[in-house]
Design a protein around this motif. Structure first.
Motif, short mmCIF file in Angstrom:
data_model
loop_
_atom_site.label_atom_id
_atom_site.label_comp_id
_atom_site.label_asym_id
_atom_site.label_seq_id
_atom_site.Cartn_x
_atom_site.Cartn_y
_atom_site.Cartn_z
N VAL A 1 21.61 58.96 36.07
CA VAL A 1 22.92 59.48 35.67
C VAL A 1 23.53 58.58 34.62
N ASP A 2 24.50 59.12 33.89
CA ASP A 2 25.15 58.35 32.83
C ASP A 2 26.44 57.69 33.28
N SER A 3 27.12 58.27 34.25
CA SER A 3 28.46 57.81 34.59
C SER A 3 28.56 57.45 36.07
N ILE B 1 23.78 61.48 45.60
CA ILE B 1 22.75 60.45 45.79
C ILE B 1 21.41 60.94 45.26
N ASP B 2 21.09 62.19 45.51
CA ASP B 2 19.85 62.76 44.95
C ASP B 2 19.85 62.70 43.43
N ASP B 3 20.98 63.03 42.81
CA ASP B 3 21.08 62.98 41.35
C ASP B 3 20.93 61.56 40.82
N VAL B 4 21.58 60.62 41.47
CA VAL B 4 21.52 59.22 41.02
C VAL B 4 20.11 58.67 41.14
N LEU B 5 19.43 58.99 42.22
CA LEU B 5 18.10 58.43 42.45
C LEU B 5 16.98 59.23 41.79
N ALA B 6 17.33 60.30 41.10
CA ALA B 6 16.31 61.06 40.37
C ALA B 6 15.77 60.22 39.22
N GLN C 1 21.67 52.43 39.17
CA GLN C 1 21.53 53.40 40.26
C GLN C 1 22.14 52.87 41.55
N ILE C 2 21.92 51.61 41.84
CA ILE C 2 22.47 51.02 43.07
C ILE C 2 23.99 51.02 43.02
N VAL C 3 24.56 50.63 41.90
CA VAL C 3 26.01 50.62 41.76
C VAL C 3 26.57 52.04 41.82
N ALA C 4 25.89 53.00 41.19
CA ALA C 4 26.35 54.39 41.20
C ALA C 4 26.34 54.97 42.62
#
Length: 181
Positions: A158-160, A149-154, A60-63
């Motif tokens: 996320v996959d990608s 950012i909302d999607d990543v931290l949900a 998540q941090i990298v994304a």
């Protein structure tokens, strides 16, 4: 060429020294962008400390960092384009402020504004204008950095690393650089 280069009559000297147009554009945009990205990346080790506190993964941090880096590249190259296209720095600044207002707050508040106009009776909900504006705002919402950012931290994450937001922002940045050339 950029406003400062044209305004200070440096362009002739740079051309006399053999500096190419691409070299000048890279010097004006990429050097500052790399410096900003390096400052941005200095926070990465500290963000990785959040893993020990729980609730966030390294992925998540990298994304989020990839999404923010792509977002930083886009306004930098759009600013380069406005600098090249504008005769005065005030015009370039005004265009960039308008671009930023449309990109962030405009997208997030535009949908609410349309809903208010429909509820007030100024627009019909089935009109082609409302449908078109909803479609455009929905697309801009999907490629917004805030949405990414909302999607990543949900919780589901996320996959990608390379989402639609990253691809669109890097594509717009590349196109703006090419148009500046």
């Amino acid at each position: 060429m950029g406003i400062r280069v044209r305004g200070k009559f440096y362009l002739g000297l740079l051309q006399l020294a053999g500096v190419s147009t691409v070299g000048l554009l890279l010097g004006k945009s990429t050097s500052r962008l790399i410096a900003a990205l390096l400052v941005f990346l200095t926070q990465l080790p500290f963000a990785l400390l959040a893993i020990s506190l729980g609730g966030v993964t390294a992925w998540q941090i990298v994304a989020v960092d990839v999404a923010l880096a792509a977002y930083m590249v886009m306004p930098a190259n759009v600013a380069l384009l406005t600098s090249v296209a504008s005769q005065r720095s005030g015009t370039a600044s005004a265009v960039m402020i308008l671009f930023w207002l449309l990109l962030l707050p405009g997208v997030h508040f535009g949908d609410h504004s349309i809903d208010v106009l429909v509820k007030a009776g100024y627009l019909r909900s089935d009109s082609s204008i409302v449908t078109a504006v909803d479609t455009v705002l929905g697309f801009f919402q999907r490629i917004s950095i805030v949405t990414r950012i909302d999607d990543v931290l949900a919780i589901e994450g996320v996959d990608s690393l390379f989402s639609l937001q990253v691809i669109i922002h890097l594509s717009v940045a590349f196109l703006a650089f090419l148009l500046s050339w």
